[in-house]
Scaffold this motif. Sequence first.
Motif, PDB file in Angstrom:
ATOM      1  N   ASP A 120       7.512 -11.126 -35.633  1.00 57.17           N
ATOM      2  CA  ASP A 120       8.181 -10.896 -34.434  1.00 57.17           C
ATOM      3  C   ASP A 120       7.268 -10.682 -33.389  1.00 57.17           C
ATOM      4  N   ASP A 121       7.665 -10.297 -32.166  1.00 57.73           N
ATOM      5  CA  ASP A 121       6.872 -10.312 -30.983  1.00 57.73           C
ATOM      6  C   ASP A 121       5.763  -9.176 -31.382  1.00 57.73           C
ATOM      7  N   ALA A 122       5.963  -8.182 -31.928  1.00 58.70           N
ATOM      8  CA  ALA A 122       4.795  -7.205 -31.870  1.00 58.70           C
ATOM      9  C   ALA A 122       3.521  -7.760 -32.676  1.00 58.70           C
ATOM     10  N   GLU A 123       4.236  -8.511 -34.032  1.00 58.73           N
ATOM     11  CA  GLU A 123       3.117  -8.978 -34.704  1.00 58.73           C
ATOM     12  C   GLU A 123       2.265 -10.226 -34.009  1.00 58.73           C
ATOM     13  N   ALA A 124       3.037 -10.795 -33.243  1.00 57.67           N
ATOM     14  CA  ALA A 124       2.613 -12.136 -32.401  1.00 57.67           C
ATOM     15  C   ALA A 124       1.453 -11.683 -31.507  1.00 57.67           C
ATOM     16  N   THR A 125       1.779 -10.427 -30.876  1.00 55.23           N
ATOM     17  CA  THR A 125       1.064 -10.037 -29.901  1.00 55.23           C
ATOM     18  C   THR A 125      -0.335  -9.315 -30.450  1.00 55.23           C
ATOM     19  N   ALA A 126      -0.183  -8.693 -31.790  1.00 51.11           N
ATOM     20  CA  ALA A 126      -1.333  -8.234 -32.565  1.00 51.11           C
ATOM     21  C   ALA A 126      -2.148  -9.400 -32.812  1.00 51.11           C
ATOM     22  N   LEU A 127      -1.693 -10.460 -33.168  1.00 51.96           N
ATOM     23  CA  LEU A 127      -2.378 -11.535 -33.516  1.00 51.96           C
ATOM     24  C   LEU A 127      -3.160 -12.272 -32.514  1.00 51.96           C
ATOM     25  N   ALA A 128      -2.706 -12.425 -31.261  1.00 51.87           N
ATOM     26  CA  ALA A 128      -3.182 -12.756 -30.098  1.00 51.87           C
ATOM     27  C   ALA A 128      -4.443 -11.862 -29.849  1.00 51.87           C
ATOM     28  N   ARG A 129      -4.057 -10.628 -29.874  1.00 51.10           N
ATOM     29  CA  ARG A 129      -5.284  -9.455 -29.497  1.00 51.10           C
ATOM     30  C   ARG A 129      -6.433  -9.832 -30.661  1.00 51.10           C
ATOM     31  N   ARG A 130      -6.070  -9.911 -31.888  1.00 49.23           N
ATOM     32  CA  ARG A 130      -7.124 -10.052 -32.927  1.00 49.23           C
ATOM     33  C   ARG A 130      -7.848 -11.666 -32.655  1.00 49.23           C
ATOM     34  N   TYR A 131      -7.087 -12.418 -32.535  1.00 45.87           N
ATOM     35  CA  TYR A 131      -7.783 -13.966 -32.153  1.00 45.87           C
ATOM     36  C   TYR A 131      -8.860 -13.719 -30.961  1.00 45.87           C
ATOM     37  N   LEU A 132      -8.397 -13.148 -29.736  1.00 42.78           N
ATOM     38  CA  LEU A 132      -9.223 -12.938 -28.777  1.00 42.78           C
ATOM     39  C   LEU A 132     -10.350 -11.928 -28.675  1.00 42.78           C
ATOM     40  N   GLY A 133     -10.333 -11.186 -29.859  1.00 40.55           N
ATOM     41  CA  GLY A 133     -11.412 -10.099 -30.409  1.00 40.55           C
ATOM     42  C   GLY A 133     -12.497 -11.019 -30.553  1.00 40.55           C
ATOM     43  N   PHE A 134     -12.440 -12.038 -31.124  1.00 40.71           N
ATOM     44  CA  PHE A 134     -13.677 -12.737 -31.768  1.00 40.71           C
ATOM     45  C   PHE A 134     -14.632 -13.314 -30.404  1.00 40.71           C
ATOM     46  N   PHE A 135     -13.843 -13.161 -29.367  1.00 44.12           N
ATOM     47  CA  PHE A 135     -14.638 -13.939 -28.028  1.00 44.12           C
ATOM     48  C   PHE A 135     -15.322 -12.817 -27.335  1.00 44.12           C
ATOM     49  N   GLN A 136     -15.335 -11.570 -27.707  1.00 46.15           N
ATOM     50  CA  GLN A 136     -15.862 -10.619 -27.060  1.00 46.15           C
ATOM     51  C   GLN A 136     -17.393 -10.572 -27.459  1.00 46.15           C
ATOM     52  N   GLY A 137     -18.072 -11.303 -28.424  1.00 45.43           N
ATOM     53  CA  GLY A 137     -19.265 -11.378 -28.789  1.00 45.43           C
ATOM     54  C   GLY A 137     -19.557 -10.427 -30.020  1.00 45.43           C
ATOM     55  N   PRO A 138     -20.820 -10.139 -30.664  1.00 42.04           N
ATOM     56  CA  PRO A 138     -21.172  -9.330 -31.603  1.00 42.04           C
ATOM     57  C   PRO A 138     -20.522  -7.893 -31.530  1.00 42.04           C
TER      58      PRO A 138
END
Length: 202
Positions: A120-138
């Motif tokens: 659902d939308d809630a899980e889609a939002t959580a996945l987007a946040r998780r994916y973008l989290g890899f771009f914050q560096g170590p």
Amino acid sequence: ALAEQQRLPLLLLAEGGGGRPGDVDIDPIYNSQLAVSTFRQMGRLSGRVPLVGVASGFCFAGNAALLGMCDVVIATEGANIGMAGPAMVAGGGLGQVAASAIGPSAEQARNGVVDLLAADDAEATALARRYLGFFQGPLPPPATFADQRLLRAAVPENRKRAFAVRPIIETLVDESSWLELRREFGRGLVSGLARVDGRPIG
């Protein structure tokens, strides 16, 4: 422009039915060839900032084209993605087709169009946040690790035998950091993002 200037990730919520035959066949739209700047701007951002597309509901025509320009595509189970909506399909002489029959997200996941399926939308939002989290560096290394001794028996001695790759990846990387992409596409391939000692890898 702001995303490019400040190197900010762009999250595209792509939903829409697309154009209707007759609506775009008149001046000045037809003569301008639908020359909107959105596609050019998305092209400029590609490779400069993370582009994440989320499809929830019907995503047809130009909306689907923009979705396809994203680095990662997330779709909910009820989403439909297609380069033409029902009106354009009918206008092309292909008959009446229900919107729900065009590009269901489960089918698009098997085709490699969708990287991540969400309930659902809630899980889609959580996945987007998780994916973008890899771009914050170590990040700081985790306090606990999987038992690395499990790797001793993970790969069979017989090189001709198939074996499960996912448990090996999950043992090697930081716990709970593995994010698999396109799980339904190319069953013989396993790809995704993870962290090792806090460092993002992919």
